[in-house]
Write a protein that holds these residues in place. Sequence first.
Motif, PDB file in Angstrom:
ATOM      1  N   HIS A 166       0.881  -1.184   0.113  1.00 42.82           N
ATOM      2  CA  HIS A 166      -0.014   0.159  -0.109  1.00 42.82           C
ATOM      3  C   HIS A 166       0.987   1.167   0.146  1.00 42.82           C
ATOM      4  O   HIS A 166       2.156   1.189   0.588  1.00 42.82           O
ATOM      5  CB  HIS A 166      -1.035   0.053   1.193  1.00 42.82           C
ATOM      6  CG  HIS A 166      -0.343  -0.050   2.444  1.00 42.82           C
ATOM      7  ND1 HIS A 166       0.072  -1.111   3.274  1.00 42.82           N
ATOM      8  CD2 HIS A 166       0.119   1.006   3.365  1.00 42.82           C
ATOM      9  CE1 HIS A 166       0.571  -0.842   4.392  1.00 42.82           C
ATOM     10  NE2 HIS A 166       0.586   0.313   4.547  1.00 42.82           N
ATOM     11  N   ASP A 197      -6.516   0.023  -5.637  1.00 40.39           N
ATOM     12  CA  ASP A 197      -7.698  -0.482  -5.169  1.00 40.39           C
ATOM     13  C   ASP A 197      -8.561   0.831  -4.741  1.00 40.39           C
ATOM     14  O   ASP A 197      -8.546   0.941  -3.332  1.00 40.39           O
ATOM     15  CB  ASP A 197      -7.504  -1.710  -4.008  1.00 40.39           C
ATOM     16  CG  ASP A 197      -8.930  -2.397  -3.572  1.00 40.39           C
ATOM     17  OD1 ASP A 197      -9.852  -1.691  -4.055  1.00 40.39           O
ATOM     18  OD2 ASP A 197      -8.830  -3.222  -3.011  1.00 40.39           O
ATOM     19  N   THR A 198      -9.048   1.473  -5.280  1.00 39.54           N
ATOM     20  CA  THR A 198     -10.055   2.732  -4.813  1.00 39.54           C
ATOM     21  C   THR A 198     -10.988   2.467  -3.825  1.00 39.54           C
ATOM     22  O   THR A 198     -11.517   3.394  -3.107  1.00 39.54           O
ATOM     23  CB  THR A 198     -10.588   3.377  -5.995  1.00 39.54           C
ATOM     24  OG1 THR A 198     -11.330   2.732  -6.950  1.00 39.54           O
ATOM     25  CG2 THR A 198      -9.075   4.007  -6.826  1.00 39.54           C
ATOM     26  N   ASP A 199     -11.492   1.076  -3.809  1.00 42.65           N
ATOM     27  CA  ASP A 199     -12.750   0.860  -2.824  1.00 42.65           C
ATOM     28  C   ASP A 199     -12.003   0.912  -1.463  1.00 42.65           C
ATOM     29  O   ASP A 199     -13.137   0.682  -0.602  1.00 42.65           O
ATOM     30  CB  ASP A 199     -13.170  -0.335  -3.228  1.00 42.65           C
ATOM     31  CG  ASP A 199     -13.974  -0.388  -4.921  1.00 42.65           C
ATOM     32  OD1 ASP A 199     -14.413   0.766  -4.922  1.00 42.65           O
ATOM     33  OD2 ASP A 199     -14.241  -1.388  -5.231  1.00 42.65           O
ATOM     34  N   ARG A 200     -10.768   0.644  -1.356  1.00 45.35           N
ATOM     35  CA  ARG A 200     -10.324   0.523   0.161  1.00 45.35           C
ATOM     36  C   ARG A 200      -9.405   1.329   0.783  1.00 45.35           C
ATOM     37  O   ARG A 200      -8.688   1.215   1.464  1.00 45.35           O
ATOM     38  CB  ARG A 200      -9.395  -0.891   0.211  1.00 45.35           C
ATOM     39  CG  ARG A 200     -10.731  -2.125  -0.137  1.00 45.35           C
ATOM     40  CD  ARG A 200      -9.800  -3.353   0.069  1.00 45.35           C
ATOM     41  NE  ARG A 200      -8.227  -3.256   0.162  1.00 45.35           N
ATOM     42  CZ  ARG A 200      -7.504  -4.109   0.343  1.00 45.35           C
ATOM     43  NH1 ARG A 200      -7.798  -5.318   0.791  1.00 45.35           N
ATOM     44  NH2 ARG A 200      -6.135  -3.972   0.453  1.00 45.35           N
ATOM     45  N   ILE A 201      -9.520   2.692   0.011  1.00 44.59           N
ATOM     46  CA  ILE A 201      -8.684   3.826   0.519  1.00 44.59           C
ATOM     47  C   ILE A 201      -9.495   4.179   1.875  1.00 44.59           C
ATOM     48  O   ILE A 201     -10.488   4.158   2.083  1.00 44.59           O
ATOM     49  CB  ILE A 201      -8.793   5.077  -0.517  1.00 44.59           C
ATOM     50  CG1 ILE A 201      -8.185   4.359  -1.801  1.00 44.59           C
ATOM     51  CG2 ILE A 201      -8.234   6.100   0.121  1.00 44.59           C
ATOM     52  CD1 ILE A 201      -7.992   5.609  -2.808  1.00 44.59           C
ATOM     53  N   SER A 202      -8.461   4.371   2.743  1.00 42.10           N
ATOM     54  CA  SER A 202      -8.989   4.750   4.125  1.00 42.10           C
ATOM     55  C   SER A 202      -8.091   6.238   4.516  1.00 42.10           C
ATOM     56  O   SER A 202      -7.013   6.306   3.900  1.00 42.10           O
ATOM     57  CB  SER A 202      -8.740   3.790   5.145  1.00 42.10           C
ATOM     58  OG  SER A 202      -7.401   3.535   5.313  1.00 42.10           O
ATOM     59  N   THR A 261      -4.246   5.975   3.314  1.00 44.97           N
ATOM     60  CA  THR A 261      -3.779   4.684   2.993  1.00 44.97           C
ATOM     61  C   THR A 261      -4.496   4.230   1.739  1.00 44.97           C
ATOM     62  O   THR A 261      -5.468   4.165   1.350  1.00 44.97           O
ATOM     63  CB  THR A 261      -3.929   3.636   4.185  1.00 44.97           C
ATOM     64  OG1 THR A 261      -3.474   3.995   5.507  1.00 44.97           O
ATOM     65  CG2 THR A 261      -3.405   2.337   3.913  1.00 44.97           C
ATOM     66  N   PRO A 301      -4.173   1.439  -0.941  1.00 41.54           N
ATOM     67  CA  PRO A 301      -3.742  -0.089  -1.207  1.00 41.54           C
ATOM     68  C   PRO A 301      -3.587  -0.399  -2.628  1.00 41.54           C
ATOM     69  O   PRO A 301      -4.564   0.145  -3.460  1.00 41.54           O
ATOM     70  CB  PRO A 301      -4.957  -0.996  -0.586  1.00 41.54           C
ATOM     71  CG  PRO A 301      -6.157  -0.074  -0.501  1.00 41.54           C
ATOM     72  CD  PRO A 301      -5.716   1.361  -0.467  1.00 41.54           C
ATOM     73  N   SER A 354      -4.078  -2.771  -5.658  1.00 40.64           N
ATOM     74  CA  SER A 354      -4.907  -3.829  -6.052  1.00 40.64           C
ATOM     75  C   SER A 354      -4.309  -5.095  -6.343  1.00 40.64           C
ATOM     76  O   SER A 354      -3.003  -5.388  -6.291  1.00 40.64           O
ATOM     77  CB  SER A 354      -5.660  -3.720  -7.296  1.00 40.64           C
ATOM     78  OG  SER A 354      -4.864  -3.714  -8.236  1.00 40.64           O
ATOM     79  N   GLU A 355      -4.960  -6.169  -6.083  1.00 42.38           N
ATOM     80  CA  GLU A 355      -4.388  -7.558  -6.140  1.00 42.38           C
ATOM     81  C   GLU A 355      -3.933  -8.014  -7.357  1.00 42.38           C
ATOM     82  O   GLU A 355      -2.729  -8.576  -7.385  1.00 42.38           O
ATOM     83  CB  GLU A 355      -5.385  -8.536  -5.694  1.00 42.38           C
ATOM     84  CG  GLU A 355      -5.954  -8.676  -4.379  1.00 42.38           C
ATOM     85  CD  GLU A 355      -4.838  -9.117  -3.471  1.00 42.38           C
ATOM     86  OE1 GLU A 355      -4.068  -9.989  -3.633  1.00 42.38           O
ATOM     87  OE2 GLU A 355      -4.871  -8.559  -2.237  1.00 42.38           O
TER      88      GLU A 355
END
Length: 154
Positions: free
Chosen positions: A37, A98-103, A114, A116, A118-119
């Motif tokens: 990340h 992975d734009t869905d898991r940005i925090s 943060t 991440p 993507s896989e």
Amino acid sequence: MATYDPFRDLDRLASSLFDTRRGPRRMPMDLYRDGDHYVLTADLPGIDPGSVDIDVDGQLLTIRAERTLHSGDDVKWITREREGASFLRQLNLGQGIDTDRISANYNNGVLSVTIPVSEKAKPRKIEVTSDTSQHVLQTHESRADQEEPQPIEQ
């Protein structure tokens, strides 16, 4: 108690009249990769955490924040050097995020985001396989006195 300096007030007045930075200010930031990340840290001192707004539109990450200074009606200012300001920063994330898991977290005047990987974009090992079965080749001779063709192993 601070001493009165009339030239400081004149300097501040001139700065406010001729300041070309009336729009959003840039926030100082650091960006680094830590394993799988990315971490973005940005200085936003004196910002109300409720005013921080982070948006992702496609691959564009936008950070906005507003610093508002509150004062009472009965306040008599001795000196006032802090300004209210708006801050804006935009980053192109590129592919493989992975734009869905940005925090995000805001603590002690520092915003940490943060991001991440993507896989699909993570490095991975490719397994190499081989066919371990033996291939059998057959030979054909043109002589009539020879038996049936014999298989030859490789």
